[in-house]
Design a protein around this motif. Structure first.
Motif, short mmCIF file in Angstrom:
data_model
loop_
_atom_site.label_atom_id
_atom_site.label_comp_id
_atom_site.label_asym_id
_atom_site.label_seq_id
_atom_site.Cartn_x
_atom_site.Cartn_y
_atom_site.Cartn_z
N ASP B 16 0.83 -0.72 -0.07
CA ASP B 16 0.07 0.05 0.09
C ASP B 16 0.87 1.00 0.44
O ASP B 16 0.44 1.94 -0.71
CB ASP B 16 -0.88 0.19 1.33
CG ASP B 16 -1.80 -1.13 0.57
OD1 ASP B 16 -1.88 -1.46 0.25
OD2 ASP B 16 -2.49 -1.37 2.07
N LEU B 17 2.13 1.27 0.37
CA LEU B 17 3.01 2.03 0.51
C LEU B 17 3.57 1.90 -0.07
O LEU B 17 3.93 3.72 -0.83
CB LEU B 17 3.70 1.84 2.49
CG LEU B 17 4.03 2.86 2.34
CD1 LEU B 17 4.09 4.55 2.74
CD2 LEU B 17 5.79 2.99 3.91
N LYS B 19 2.87 1.83 -3.31
CA LYS B 19 1.51 1.33 -4.39
C LYS B 19 1.48 3.78 -4.03
O LYS B 19 1.20 4.33 -4.82
CB LYS B 19 0.02 1.55 -4.43
CG LYS B 19 -0.57 0.69 -4.97
CD LYS B 19 -1.69 0.25 -5.09
CE LYS B 19 -2.59 0.29 -6.48
NZ LYS B 19 -3.82 -0.66 -6.60
N SER B 20 0.96 3.90 -2.51
CA SER B 20 0.43 5.34 -2.17
C SER B 20 1.42 6.55 -2.83
O SER B 20 1.77 7.28 -3.44
CB SER B 20 0.14 5.68 -0.97
OG SER B 20 0.92 5.10 -0.17
N THR B 21 2.85 5.92 -3.01
CA THR B 21 3.73 7.25 -3.18
C THR B 21 3.89 6.70 -4.48
O THR B 21 6.03 7.64 -5.26
CB THR B 21 4.64 6.99 -2.01
OG1 THR B 21 5.97 5.64 -2.22
CG2 THR B 21 4.82 6.98 -0.83
N TYR B 22 3.56 5.86 -5.09
CA TYR B 22 4.99 5.44 -6.63
C TYR B 22 4.44 7.00 -7.76
O TYR B 22 3.90 7.70 -7.85
CB TYR B 22 3.56 4.78 -7.38
CG TYR B 22 3.65 4.02 -8.95
CD1 TYR B 22 5.45 3.66 -8.58
CD2 TYR B 22 3.57 4.94 -9.95
CE1 TYR B 22 6.04 2.91 -9.70
CE2 TYR B 22 3.69 4.27 -11.02
CZ TYR B 22 4.79 3.36 -11.24
OH TYR B 22 5.87 3.14 -12.59
N LYS B 24 5.58 9.82 -7.39
CA LYS B 24 5.99 11.06 -5.40
C LYS B 24 7.62 10.88 -4.79
O LYS B 24 8.55 12.13 -5.24
CB LYS B 24 5.22 10.98 -5.19
CG LYS B 24 3.90 11.26 -6.25
CD LYS B 24 2.69 11.52 -4.57
CE LYS B 24 1.60 11.42 -5.01
NZ LYS B 24 0.44 10.53 -4.63
N GLN B 39 4.36 1.92 12.07
CA GLN B 39 2.82 1.86 11.69
C GLN B 39 2.60 0.29 12.96
O GLN B 39 1.36 0.16 13.32
CB GLN B 39 2.51 1.18 10.14
CG GLN B 39 1.15 0.68 10.08
CD GLN B 39 0.79 0.50 8.81
OE1 GLN B 39 1.52 1.31 7.62
NE2 GLN B 39 -0.26 -0.14 8.37
N CYS B 63 6.51 -6.06 -7.14
CA CYS B 63 7.51 -5.40 -6.30
C CYS B 63 8.38 -5.85 -7.11
O CYS B 63 8.10 -6.56 -7.72
CB CYS B 63 7.47 -4.38 -5.31
SG CYS B 63 6.63 -4.06 -4.16
N THR B 74 9.43 -0.64 -6.07
CA THR B 74 8.74 -0.04 -5.98
C THR B 74 7.77 -0.94 -7.82
O THR B 74 8.09 -2.22 -7.04
CB THR B 74 9.42 1.35 -7.35
OG1 THR B 74 8.04 2.52 -7.99
CG2 THR B 74 9.97 0.18 -9.00
#
Ligand code: SF4
Ligand code: SF4
Lengths: 397, 81
Positions: B16-17, B19-22, B24, B39, B63, B74
């Motif tokens: 999830d992390l 994916k959410s920062t992909y 950026k 977490q 990944c 990534t």
């Protein structure tokens, strides 16, 4: 192939002279379009004083983060056959011993799936296979594993450890470099194939201070064979060297000893072994007369690097003497403590030597639980960061 | 000690992390490890568990590693586009 041959007047200069020429070797297979483009792009770089390779990106084999370096031409229209020209690093055998059969098999695989160009070996030690496309990476990998080879390291991982030929061929080896490199490579497969460090970490194993693997200039951690008792001397052989006239013992040996701990009265050679820094000079000059001592082990050094990001660093002594016997538990414990600390606090692309400079040797040692010793620093009396206890001064007085 | 979290749960949270920062932020293995320990808490998650979770993410193909001056974790090209 009937591709038009590219003109390469600047590269042609490198064919002149009696020495081996990589241009001449490339031209031997220059009827392939790949080699034609390779020569063409290199000629262009020589004309412009500019490199035309880009590297990086997402290329590799399934499960591994190392062993493949994505390489691309930045002039793909002009040199389409090398638009993708990835490098594969293959973990070399300990001490670089091969059978001719193994070498033929590697070359056959590379001719079938790559450019056919190799570099034996890269400065880390791997077999370097130069130039293939993304779709050929998995087939090469699978064929290499079928013949018992595996990829080496690249990126922010433990790079492929390397060792000198050690006791297999060299009389000076103070420990079994081949056994050690094999053991460490097998123990740290995860660190080799799955990059998890701030940057690269190189391990090199040299059997004696001659350091034929150049670890002191290259490796983040060097294991250099040494001894702690007296140099073994055959006095009769020393006299024979003197009598033969091949060695001027006073000039070539005693006066070149870095600590001047040897003396020669024309008949007898005397060594003050307590002052010997194990540089190997005298042993190299009179190999029949002198040998390393019998109590052997290694000195561990830390922190060398070549100048890529920032300047070059030579390594510093970290553990002055340790026995080098399997399973090397103490050394592995130390290595893992260093990795743990550096991985957590190192900056991106910061080698461990730079990390130590940034945090300070004293803090670094405290964190990994190692006691400072005078051998760790070049000038103990001028180093303001480590304070030795009174008892040490008293002992020396 | 609190109940340890499973490798699968850590791998899912890591995914999830990533994916959410992909696109950026580039994340290294240690960035993911530190984020997971924060977490789930130090008493439930440690470096060893994170190492196993990364291996699961990579071996499953969810990944992949990339190299941009350093090695990062990534999304594979087809998943990220
Ligand atoms: S480093 Fe020493 S032991 Fe190893 S090959 Fe060179 S001279 Fe021999
Ligand atoms: S090994 Fe080097 S320091 Fe030691 S006695 Fe020989 S020349 Fe001198």
């Amino acid at each position: 192939m009937s591709e038009k041959k590219r003109e390469t007047p600047l590269l042609d200069e490198l064919e002149k002279g009696p020495w081996p020429s990589f241009v001449r070797e490339l031209k031997k297979s220059a009827d392939t379009p790949v080699i034609q483009d390779l020569l063409g792009q290199l000629e262009r770089s020589y004309e412009e004083h500019l490199g035309h390779w880009k590297h990086g990106g997402i290329v590799g084999v399934m499960g591994y983060g190392g062993g493949v370096i994505g390489r691309y031409s930045d002039l793909p229209e002009e040199f389409p056959h090398i638009a993708h020209f990835h490098t594969m690093r293959v973990n070399q055998p300990a001490g670089w011993f091969y059978t001719s059969d193994a070498l033929r098999k590697i070359c056959d695989i590379w001719e079938a799936h790559g450019s056919g160009i190799t570099n034996m070996h890269g400065s880390t030690g791997d077999i370097i296979l130069l130039g293939t496309t993304t779709d050929q990476l998995e087939p090469v990998f699978s064929k290499l594993t079928e013949i018992g080879f595996d990829l080496g390291g690249s990126g922010s991982d433990m790079r492929t450890p390397s060792a000198c030929c050690g006791p297999a061929r060299c009389e000076w080896a103070c420990y079994d470099t081949l056994a050690a490199v094999y053991d460490f490579t097998q123990s740290y497969q995860d660190e080799l194939h799955r990059p998890a460090f701030p940057y690269k970490y190189k391990l090199k194993f040299a059997g004696c201070p001659n350091d034929c693997v150049a670890s002191v200039a290259r490796a983040d951690m060097s294991f250099i064979g040494t001894w702690k008792d007296d140099i073994q001397m055959d006095a009769e052989q020393v006299r024979q060297y003197a009598a033969s006239g091949t060695v001027d013992i006073q000039k070539d040996v005693c006066e070149r000893c870095p600590t001047r701990c040897m003396s020669w009265d024309g008949t007898n050679l005397t060594i003050d072994n307590s002052e010997c820094v194990k540089c190997m000079h005298c042993i190299n000059v009179m190999p029949k007369a002198l040998r390393p001592g019998k109590e052997r082990g290694c000195t561990v050094l830390i922190g060398a690097k070549a100048p890529i990001v920032g300047g070059a660093l030579l390594s510093s002594v970290f553990v002055p003497f340790i026995e080098m016997e399997p399973p090397y538990s103490d050394l592995k414990e130390l290595l893992e403590a260093i990795w743990d600390l550096w991985s957590e606090h190192g900056k991106n692309r910061e080698r461990v030597g730079e990390f130590i400079q940034r945090v300070g040797l004293g803090n670094f040692l405290e964190q990994i639980g190692l006691e400072p010793v005078p051998e760790m620093i070049a000038h103990p009396r001028t180093n303001p960061y480590i304070f030795f206890g009174e008892e040490l001064h008293e002992k020396q007085a | 000690m609190a109940d340890p979290v499973s490798v699968e749960e850590v791998a899912a949270a890591m995914f999830d992390l990533v994916k959410s920062t992909y696109g950026k932020k580039n994340l290294k293995a240690m960035d993911l490890t530190k984020a997971m320990i924060e977490q789930f808490g130090e008493d439930r998650c440690d470096k060893q568990l994170c190492k196993q979770a990364i291996r699961q993410l990579i071996d499953s193909g969810k990944c992949t590693y990339s190299y941009v001056g350093g090695s990062y974790i990534t999304l594979p090209p087809e998943a990220g586009s």
